[in-house]
Scaffold this active site. Structure first.
Site, PDB file in Angstrom:
ATOM      1  N   ALA A  73     -36.058  24.620 -20.928  1.00 45.10           N
ATOM      2  CA  ALA A  73     -36.835  23.741 -20.056  1.00 45.10           C
ATOM      3  C   ALA A  73     -38.327  23.917 -20.363  1.00 45.10           C
ATOM      4  CB  ALA A  73     -36.559  24.106 -18.594  1.00 45.10           C
ATOM      5  N   GLN A  75     -40.575  24.943 -18.455  1.00 41.31           N
ATOM      6  CA  GLN A  75     -41.000  26.236 -17.893  1.00 41.31           C
ATOM      7  C   GLN A  75     -40.003  27.344 -18.243  1.00 41.31           C
ATOM      8  OE1 GLN A  75     -43.673  27.460 -16.522  1.00 41.31           O
ATOM      9  NE2 GLN A  75     -44.808  25.536 -16.562  1.00 41.31           N
ATOM     10  N   SER A  76     -39.410  27.277 -19.431  1.00 42.10           N
ATOM     11  CA  SER A  76     -38.398  28.262 -19.817  1.00 42.10           C
ATOM     12  C   SER A  76     -38.979  29.670 -19.970  1.00 42.10           C
ATOM     13  CB  SER A  76     -37.770  27.829 -21.150  1.00 42.10           C
ATOM     14  OG  SER A  76     -36.986  28.870 -21.689  1.00 42.10           O
ATOM     15  N   ASN A  77     -38.430  30.618 -19.223  1.00 39.04           N
ATOM     16  CA  ASN A  77     -38.805  32.027 -19.405  1.00 39.04           C
ATOM     17  C   ASN A  77     -38.281  32.542 -20.739  1.00 39.04           C
ATOM     18  OD1 ASN A  77     -39.851  32.389 -16.650  1.00 39.04           O
ATOM     19  ND2 ASN A  77     -37.717  32.124 -16.048  1.00 39.04           N
ATOM     20  N   ALA A  79     -37.841  30.785 -23.548  1.00 42.55           N
ATOM     21  CA  ALA A  79     -38.683  30.302 -24.656  1.00 42.55           C
ATOM     22  C   ALA A  79     -39.956  31.147 -24.743  1.00 42.55           C
ATOM     23  CB  ALA A  79     -39.017  28.829 -24.448  1.00 42.55           C
TER      24      ALA A  79
END
Ligand SMILES: *Cc1c(COP(=O)(O)O)cnc(C)c1O
Length: 331
Positions: A73, A75-77, A79
């Site tokens: 996403a 706001q991917s943690n 990534a």
């Protein structure tokens, strides 16, 4: 030590602290709550993906990769931790993120850019398709990409949570502690699969309860069981898991992934204001909201000991500031 022989790089601050939530436990009148601080794994604001990346990056390096490629996403943690791990090891990172570039850069997306990752917006393409074309683009320019799976959840990544269970049980032995329940946010399933394998391999007798963040319980149980079995195979353990062996509660999925409601807001406020501890709006806020509800419903005896495994994500607070504050908060 089940995971001792696996290739691993050292990028996390381990062991993470194991702390009592004394004020909150007292206020609730039991059970006795503790927290395992995987929000403090140390890599660019930390989180659970860092444990998986210790094994995934060892595999990437063994395969001669010079670029880490993953998706998630906006706001991917996951990534963001992948971008940080790449920077730390001198690799490039390409992040394929869902949708279009948002108008403002905040939270994890801000950190992705600071960490030097290249961002590819998937637009209306499904993430796996966009990931595949990003990998092809890497190959065309002569790079050697290593695809880190969604959420880091394959047998290599899940091994990180087998090791984490070993770490927890060593801390418990040292402090003469036993937890009757371990509760945490579950989504792509690697955390839960690793914990399930570790629990079975090491003889942990308490309950390992994943609070589903987005998936229907039946499909999450099935995918965690499959991943747990594959992870056990990789570790040379003679263990198999059926869906019925995996404990998932999907009562708190609400409006779906990142649909922040009063459940998450109340949990974030309560934990912040009684313990000075930050949750995140997408995963741990939802899981802790579920835990508070289960406590109110009498799901635990007052003298039981419950561990909340904090999986990180607080950078997301900044990415969802308005939704986290909610309309009830005067500013
Ligand atoms: C990814 C993530 C989870 C879920 O872990 P899975 O292994 O994908 O189930 C939970 N909490 C946070 C903060 C995460 O970033």
């Amino acid at each position: 030590m089940v995971t001792y022989t696996l290739k691993r790089v050292s990028i996390a601050h381990l062991p993470t602290p194991l702390e009592p939530l004394a004020r909150l436990s007292q206020r609730l009148g039991g059970p006795e709550l503790w927290v395992k601080r995987d929000d403090q794994t140390g890599l660019a604001t930390g989180g659970n993906k860092t444990r998986k990346l210790e094994f995934l990056l060892a595999d990437a390096l063994a395969n001669g990769a010079d670029t880490l490629l993953t998706c998630g996403a906006a706001q991917s943690n996951h990534a963001r931790q992948t971008a940080a791990a790449a920077a730390k090891l001198g690799l490039k990172a390409v992040l394929v993120l869902r949708g279009e570039a948002p108008p403002g850069v905040q939270g994890n997306l801000l950190l992705d850019l600071l960490l030097g990752a290249e961002i590819v917006w998937a637009g209306d393409r499904p993430l796996p398709d966009a990931l595949e074309s990003a990998a092809a683009a890497c190959h065309r320019r002569g790079d050697t990409p290593y695809v880190v799976p969604y959420g880091g959840s394959n047998p290599v990544g899940a091994s990180g949570y087998v090791a984490a269970m070993e770490e927890l049980l060593a801390q418990c032995a040292q402090q003469e502690l036993h937890f009757d329940h371990i509760v945490f946010a579950s989504s792509s399933g690697g955390t839960q699969a690793g914990l399930a394998v570790g629990a079975r391999a090491l003889g942990y007798t308490g309950r390992v309860l994943g609070i589903s963040v987005d998936m229907p319980g039946a499909s999450l149980r099935a995918s965690v069981a499959e991943l747990a079995t594959a992870t056990a195979v990789r570790l040379g353990l003679d263990l198999t898991f059926a869906a019925a062996d995996i404990d998932v509660n999907d009562d708190y999925v609400g409006g779906g992934y990142a649909a922040i409601s009063e459940l998450e807001r109340e949990a974030i406020r309560t934990v912040a204001q009684t313990e000075g501890l930050l949750l995140d709006p997408v995963y741990t806020g939802r899981a802790f909201g579920g835990l508070l509800d289960l406590i109110r419903c009498g799901a635990f005896a007052p003298d039981e000991r419950v561990l909340f495994w904090h999986t990180g994500g607080s950078a997301g607070l900044f990415g969802y500031a308005e939704a986290v504050l909610g309309s009830a908060w005067a500013r």
